[in-house]
Enzyme design. Sequence first.
Site, PDB file in Angstrom:
ATOM      1  N   GLU A 498       0.738  -1.241  -0.013  1.00 28.34           N
ATOM      2  CA  GLU A 498      -0.037   0.070   0.227  1.00 28.34           C
ATOM      3  C   GLU A 498       0.953   1.450  -0.061  1.00 28.34           C
ATOM      4  O   GLU A 498       0.491   2.116   0.729  1.00 28.34           O
ATOM      5  CB  GLU A 498      -1.206  -0.113   1.209  1.00 28.34           C
ATOM      6  CG  GLU A 498      -2.067  -1.052   1.042  1.00 28.34           C
ATOM      7  CD  GLU A 498      -3.187  -0.779   2.057  1.00 28.34           C
ATOM      8  OE1 GLU A 498      -3.065   0.095   2.919  1.00 28.34           O
ATOM      9  OE2 GLU A 498      -4.129  -2.016   1.938  1.00 28.34           O
TER      10      GLU A 498
HETATM   11  C1  LIG Z   1       2.973  -9.140   0.458  1.00 24.65           C
HETATM   12  C2  LIG Z   1       2.598  -7.967  -0.896  1.00 24.65           C
HETATM   13  C3  LIG Z   1       1.099  -8.204  -1.037  1.00 24.65           C
HETATM   14  C4  LIG Z   1       0.644  -7.160  -2.040  1.00 24.65           C
HETATM   15  N1  LIG Z   1      -0.464  -6.900  -2.292  1.00 24.65           N
HETATM   16  C5  LIG Z   1      -1.075  -6.254  -3.462  1.00 24.65           C
HETATM   17  C6  LIG Z   1      -2.218  -6.451  -3.886  1.00 24.65           C
HETATM   18  O1  LIG Z   1      -3.161  -7.199  -3.320  1.00 24.65           O
HETATM   19  N2  LIG Z   1      -2.687  -5.783  -5.105  1.00 24.65           N
HETATM   20  C7  LIG Z   1      -1.697  -4.925  -5.613  1.00 24.65           C
HETATM   21  O2  LIG Z   1      -1.935  -4.364  -6.683  1.00 24.65           O
HETATM   22  N3  LIG Z   1      -0.463  -4.869  -5.172  1.00 24.65           N
HETATM   23  C8  LIG Z   1      -0.020  -5.512  -4.196  1.00 24.65           C
HETATM   24  N4  LIG Z   1       1.263  -5.465  -3.765  1.00 24.65           N
HETATM   25  C9  LIG Z   1       2.071  -4.590  -4.489  1.00 24.65           C
HETATM   26  C10 LIG Z   1       2.649  -3.392  -3.518  1.00 24.65           C
HETATM   27  O3  LIG Z   1       1.822  -2.263  -3.458  1.00 24.65           O
HETATM   28  C11 LIG Z   1       3.972  -3.162  -4.264  1.00 24.65           C
HETATM   29  O4  LIG Z   1       4.935  -4.125  -4.018  1.00 24.65           O
HETATM   30  C12 LIG Z   1       4.713  -1.599  -3.727  1.00 24.65           C
HETATM   31  O5  LIG Z   1       3.684  -0.596  -4.316  1.00 24.65           O
HETATM   32  C13 LIG Z   1       6.061  -1.417  -4.194  1.00 24.65           C
HETATM   33  O6  LIG Z   1       6.215  -1.684  -5.360  1.00 24.65           O
HETATM   34  P1  LIG Z   1       7.483  -2.789  -5.816  1.00 24.65           P
HETATM   35  O7  LIG Z   1       7.549  -3.602  -4.724  1.00 24.65           O
HETATM   36  O8  LIG Z   1       7.485  -3.072  -7.199  1.00 24.65           O
HETATM   37  O9  LIG Z   1       8.682  -1.769  -5.248  1.00 24.65           O
HETATM   38  P2  LIG Z   1       9.447  -0.643  -6.232  1.00 24.65           P
HETATM   39  O10 LIG Z   1       8.361   0.173  -6.813  1.00 24.65           O
HETATM   40  O11 LIG Z   1      10.463  -1.265  -7.144  1.00 24.65           O
HETATM   41  O12 LIG Z   1      10.115   0.261  -5.002  1.00 24.65           O
HETATM   42  C14 LIG Z   1      11.411   0.065  -4.581  1.00 24.65           C
HETATM   43  C15 LIG Z   1      11.783   0.942  -3.718  1.00 24.65           C
HETATM   44  O13 LIG Z   1      11.795   2.293  -4.199  1.00 24.65           O
HETATM   45  C16 LIG Z   1      11.062   3.164  -3.483  1.00 24.65           C
HETATM   46  N5  LIG Z   1      10.680   4.084  -4.226  1.00 24.65           N
HETATM   47  C17 LIG Z   1       9.909   4.062  -5.517  1.00 24.65           C
HETATM   48  N6  LIG Z   1       9.669   5.300  -5.920  1.00 24.65           N
HETATM   49  C18 LIG Z   1      10.306   6.163  -4.864  1.00 24.65           C
HETATM   50  C19 LIG Z   1      10.360   7.764  -4.829  1.00 24.65           C
HETATM   51  N7  LIG Z   1       9.460   8.331  -5.937  1.00 24.65           N
HETATM   52  N8  LIG Z   1      10.927   8.187  -4.011  1.00 24.65           N
HETATM   53  C20 LIG Z   1      11.618   7.411  -2.944  1.00 24.65           C
HETATM   54  N9  LIG Z   1      11.396   6.221  -3.027  1.00 24.65           N
HETATM   55  C21 LIG Z   1      10.873   5.683  -3.879  1.00 24.65           C
HETATM   56  C22 LIG Z   1      10.051   2.447  -2.790  1.00 24.65           C
HETATM   57  O14 LIG Z   1       9.523   2.980  -1.485  1.00 24.65           O
HETATM   58  C23 LIG Z   1      10.746   1.078  -2.371  1.00 24.65           C
HETATM   59  O15 LIG Z   1      11.448   1.270  -1.273  1.00 24.65           O
HETATM   60  C24 LIG Z   1       1.638  -6.413  -2.636  1.00 24.65           C
HETATM   61  C25 LIG Z   1       2.854  -6.447  -2.472  1.00 24.65           C
HETATM   62  C26 LIG Z   1       3.400  -7.370  -1.213  1.00 24.65           C
HETATM   63  C27 LIG Z   1       5.028  -7.568  -1.261  1.00 24.65           C
END
Ligand SMILES: Cc1cc2nc3c(=O)[nH]c(=O)nc-3n(C[C@H](O)[C@H](O)[C@H](O)COP(=O)(O)OP(=O)(O)OC[C@H]3O[C@@H](n4cnc5c(N)ncnc54)[C@H](O)[C@@H]3O)c2cc1C
Length: 821
Positions: A498
Amino acid sequence: MQFLLWLLLIVIAFGAVSYYRMSMFNATVAMFAALVFGSVMGIVGGFTWLLYLIIAIPLNIESIRVQYLTSPILKLYKKIMPEMSSTEKDAIDAGTVWWDGEIFSGNPNWQVLHNIPQARLTAEEQAFLDGPVEEVCRMCNDWDVTHTRADLSPEVWQYLKDNKFFAMIIKKEYGGLDFSAYAQSRVLQKLSGVSAVLATTVGVPNSLGPGELLQHYGTPEQQNHYLPRLATGEEIPCFALTGPEAGSDAGSLPDTGVVCKGQWQGEEIIGLKLTFDKRYITLAPVATVIGLAFKMSDPEGLLGEQKDYGITCALLPRETEGLDIGNRHFPLNVPFQNGPIRGNDIFVPLDYIIGGVKMAGQGWRMLVECLSVGRCITLPSNSAGGAKSIALATGAYARIRRQFKIPVGSMEGIEEMLGRIGGNTYLMDAVTSFSTKGVDLGEKPSVISAICKYHLTEKMRQLVNDSMDVHGGKGIMLGPNNYLGRGYQGAPIAITVEGANILTRNMMIYGQGAMRCHPFVLKELFAANNPDEKQGLAEFDSALFAHIGFAISNFFRSLWFSITGARLAGAPFMDETSQYYRAMQRYSSNMAFLSDVAMGVLGGELKRRERISARLGDLLSYLYLGSCVLKRFDDEGRRSEDLPLVHWAMQDTLHKLEVSLEELLDNFPNYWLGKALKLVIMPFGKRFTKPSDQLDHAIATILQTPCEARSRLGKGQFLSREPGMLMGDLEQTLENVIASEPLYTKVCKAAKERYPFTNLDKIADKGLELGVLSEEQAELLRTTEQGRLRTINVDDFDPSELAQEVQKPKAKRKPKSAEAA
Ligand SMILES: Cc1cc2nc3c(=O)[nH]c(=O)nc-3n(C[C@H](O)[C@H](O)[C@H](O)COP(=O)(O)OP(=O)(O)OC[C@H]3O[C@@H](n4cnc5c(N)ncnc54)[C@H](O)[C@@H]3O)c2cc1C
């Protein structure tokens, strides 16, 4: 000398009108009076009067002011203000401003805070917590869930469906429970104290997903079809937004829905051809109805002239032909149902769009609106609930476990951890109660929900770390008797979902907060974009000069509070908490002032200077967290037993606020301006230190001793004392140990020997032999010994059993990208 008196008069008069935020007219009159006084005293001459008239006349005559001041400023403003993307606009529009707006005012009205009613449960909600929630906690064995089955048991799944756990947000007319946000939060708190898988499985359908979206935006047909089925658990929902290429930047999703003609149930219709690749989707492997976000386009113009609609949400039944669903991810040994969903050129009718074609392209707004509420409830409640159970368990363990012949909890090093655990737990529960009350009052507090999500999940991570350290090897050895290890493993999950936390802190809290909570910034922006230029100019004029007055006022307030240490600032209570109200008054002015300076100096660049924005967001966050603590203390009757927890939470919060404030000023993009600001805002450095060792000691004592403050800290958690219930067993053993200590001492005295506090069954025999214990007392010592051993012992496994389990989670299929390669 005369010049100095003149300067003093001007500064005092101007400072006073600014401090009290007088209107332009009243300020002009007040300055006039001050100058008359100065003239009588002989320190104000003709030049000062001339200067006064040059400034006062154009400012007070609207036509002159607008033509010669506002109009050129508006032109410049339009030139330098960066364009807002539609996703940013939707995010700004989506929420409401509540107590966060008051904090941003630079002069929060504490009466407003204390007049907000305390969150309470209805009789029906309380009965649900005491009945079905208590029962499902009893049914759920987290080791069985996380290790043996990698799922909830079929009985638990059925119980959740039968008792409408997935329908807490669904309205009664559709067969749901229609609980308040506060009640949902209490349910999740209790569940998360037992099993993260259980809490997540219940939390997700009640959060952002098909249920919530349908209630707000669904067509009547969609609502009547799905909502009753979701209420009974006949349908299990999930929502798929994230994909391999679109994580944090979810708005950039590459998934498409192309409007085209196709065959549907033997007929040619206009529908959507969907192609998507989603991952990390919670409940996907077992979901029967899938909420899907994609970008919709109509290249052939089958629906009208519009070609690109943007992000759109649809609902797909699981049996939709071509849907690739069912595989599971394995999230950090906390195996709630989660997995990928893919589809290639899947044809579906247009009425799968949530809300129908008229809602095409509204998907982002829908999601952001729902998220502004959901982020206040699920993850903060899971974190606060976990914290409450961990606080009780850690206190009990620290009292039961002895090393060097004393309870480990009485060692100063451990007290530090216990202090942090207790103080943070008090704060976290205060935040969930207050924030969910906001939602129940009809707010969509997008800024507050980002604050709650970030700070409570971070505090949970710290808390579980601390608790692991206190538990030593007991926390590390996994098995049916380990109540901590899975929480520790799973802590990064809450950090990531989230809106991952780094993004939330650096971009979201202040990015939205500055726009939404600042009393004038949004007004200026809307005025500048008003298509009716005349009206826009008038609106801009009123917002701009109110803004200038606001900034000047916050400067003088900051200066005054620095000089006086905010000792003269108002506070609603004249007791030990007044110092906190005063300090928060000061920091609220500082934040408002620094916001204007940062926006003035950096303009649109502030958005990219994430670390500046993060620290400004910290100020807002800590002021919010502090408000929640003071509100809780008052709501619960200002009980003196809770004061150590209140002091700890406030001092830690204000200390962290000051650290962020200092870092902000030390790293201000303009070095000399940073130095000057520091002189105004914190000329004498930081005021609040970390909570003292004494406070840590007081909290450690609360956590290790059954008392009212301790019970309030863990209120509502699952603490059944039936056999096999880990948390209740710890509570019982804590009480038994405390009751056994004087008996043990009696036996030692009678035997003239200091035995170790182990083998209490043997001490019982000795006591009987020496005639100093009754049979009942001896029995208590024997029971205590059994509980003590259950508490300190860990599980071990047959090597072959363990090896089999290690091999279990073999990935069945390679990820799509690997297959392509
Ligand atoms: C267990 C689990 C359950 C989930 N359930 C759902 C679900 O039901 N439905 C759904 O749609 N999604 C779901 N998600 C997805 C979740 O919302 C994403 O994992 C999350 O949005 C982060 O995306 P990413 O993992 O690709 O990280 P990335 O986007 O690759 O981010 C990597 C890092 O970069 C940082 N970052 C990115 N942009 C910036 C910025 N502009 N400034 C500073 N830092 C930044 C992030 O904070 C993070 O620390 C789930 C994820 C997990 C792990």
